[in-house]
Design an enzyme around this catalytic site. Structure first.
Site: not given
Length: 353
Positions: A70, A156, A169
């Site tokens: 990630c 989102n 995030h």
């Protein structure tokens, strides 16, 4: 809050926001990155009068990497990420694959926590307040860029929304124009002000909603309600009770209460469809007044606009999503399967203990 600004290997800005004043952020980005090249272009639709961004370089952006790769986790040993340090509280950096760049605006990524498996709803009130402070600081900084007219902070959440990075995030878009949705609000604001001899439409809407059955939760300084004409199956609008045009206008009392109210709202969203369901996908969007000129909206100024957050999910019931089909996508006429009054009732039912 301590703020530390630095640069990534390709020249992009990265900013640490720390809870502790003695935090030291001097880690260097050790990746062999070339300077980022973007092809963002804003084009205006002559028929609809709105603008779209063309950004072909985004086709190569990171897409669903495994958790141990990630790019939003802190760097550890030889595993290097977008964040050079081995830990962080909140961090903001320029998007490597921005939709808007240069004269066409700016895009930033906001990492809410270094914990890859966390969510905004799982943050402490102290952590959530730090995110609010970061949003506020970035709104201030970006508003001073000559190419920026409006600042949009949003999150989102969930693969159903289209999220390609699982780390908790959000993003910040700094547009070089007033967005179409905001322009619609400003036109309605101007028309109502003219028709009523000066009454503020946001104030009138908030007064009406406070008297109705769609209020979900209410604090001393904030109120959350399902709007009368909700577009989405479960949609909540969160307003400060004292009208301000943007995050910069919030006073300390509102800032202090915000984490408690917002975290409770997010936790209720995760309970809508039952404890056995996956976390509820959602979009959380801050609406702020543009920083540009408002001459086209006759009689309206920035202080007439009301800062608010809109939170909604595209899940309409267990295992089923609300798709934007012909009427919604073709004509922008939404059809809502869940009565707003029932949605508000459900969100009151699932209050966390």
């Amino acid at each position: 809050m301590k703020k530390t600004s630095t640069r990534l290997a390709d020249g992009r800005e990265l900013i640490y926001y720390d809870l502790r004043d003695d935090s030291v952020r001097d880690a260097v980005d050790r990746r062999p990155l070339e300077r980022t090249v973007t092809t963002s272009e804003v084009r205006r639709d002559p028929l609809l009068g709105d603008s779209i961004a063309v950004a072909s370089h985004r086709q190569g952006r990171t897409y669903h990497p495994p958790a141990d790769e990630c790019p939003l986790c802190p760097s550890q040993g030889d595993r290097l990420s977008e964040i050079p340090d081995s830990s962080y509280d909140v961090v903001v950096f320029e998007n490597r694959f921005p939709s808007l760049a240069g004269d066409s605006g700016r895009c930033e990524v906001v990492c809410f926590t270094s914990d890859h498996n966390a969510s905004f709803a799982g943050l402490t009130e102290e952590q959530a307040r730090l995110v609010l402070d970061a949003w506020t600081d970035r709104t201030s900084e970006l508003s001073h860029l000559p190419s920026v007219e409006q600042v949009f902070c949003f999150e989102n959440r969930g693969a159903e929304i289209g999220v390609t990075l699982g780390h908790p995030h959000g993003q910040i878009y700094a547009y070089p124009f007033t967005t179409p949705r905001t322009a619609l609000m400003l036109r309605s604001l101007a028309a109502h002000k003219d028709a009523t001899g000066g009454e503020n439409l946001f104030d009138a809407v908030l007064e009406r909603e406070l008297a109705e059955e769609r209020v979900v939760l209410e604090g001393e300084h904030w109120v959350a309600f399902v709007p009368y004409a909700a577009h989405w199956p479960y949609e909540v609008h969160l307003y400060p009770k004292r009208r301000v045009p943007d995050l910069l206008g919030l006073d300390e009392a509102a800032r202090t209460e915000f984490p408690k109210v917002y975290l409770e709202l997010l936790r209720r969203f995760d309970r809508i469809f039952g404890e056995s369901e996956p976390p509820t996908p959602y979009i959380a969007a801050w609406h702020q007044a543009p920083f540009g000129q408002l001459e086209e909206f006759e009689g309206v100024n920035r202080d007439d606009f009301a800062l608010h957050l809109e939170l909604f999910t595209i899940r309409r019931t267990s295992g089923k999503l609300k798709f934007l089909a012909g009427s919604e996508s073709g004509m922008s006429v939404f059809i809502n399967d869940v009565p707003p009054e029932r949605a508000a009732e459900r969100l009151r039912e699932v209050a966390s203990s």
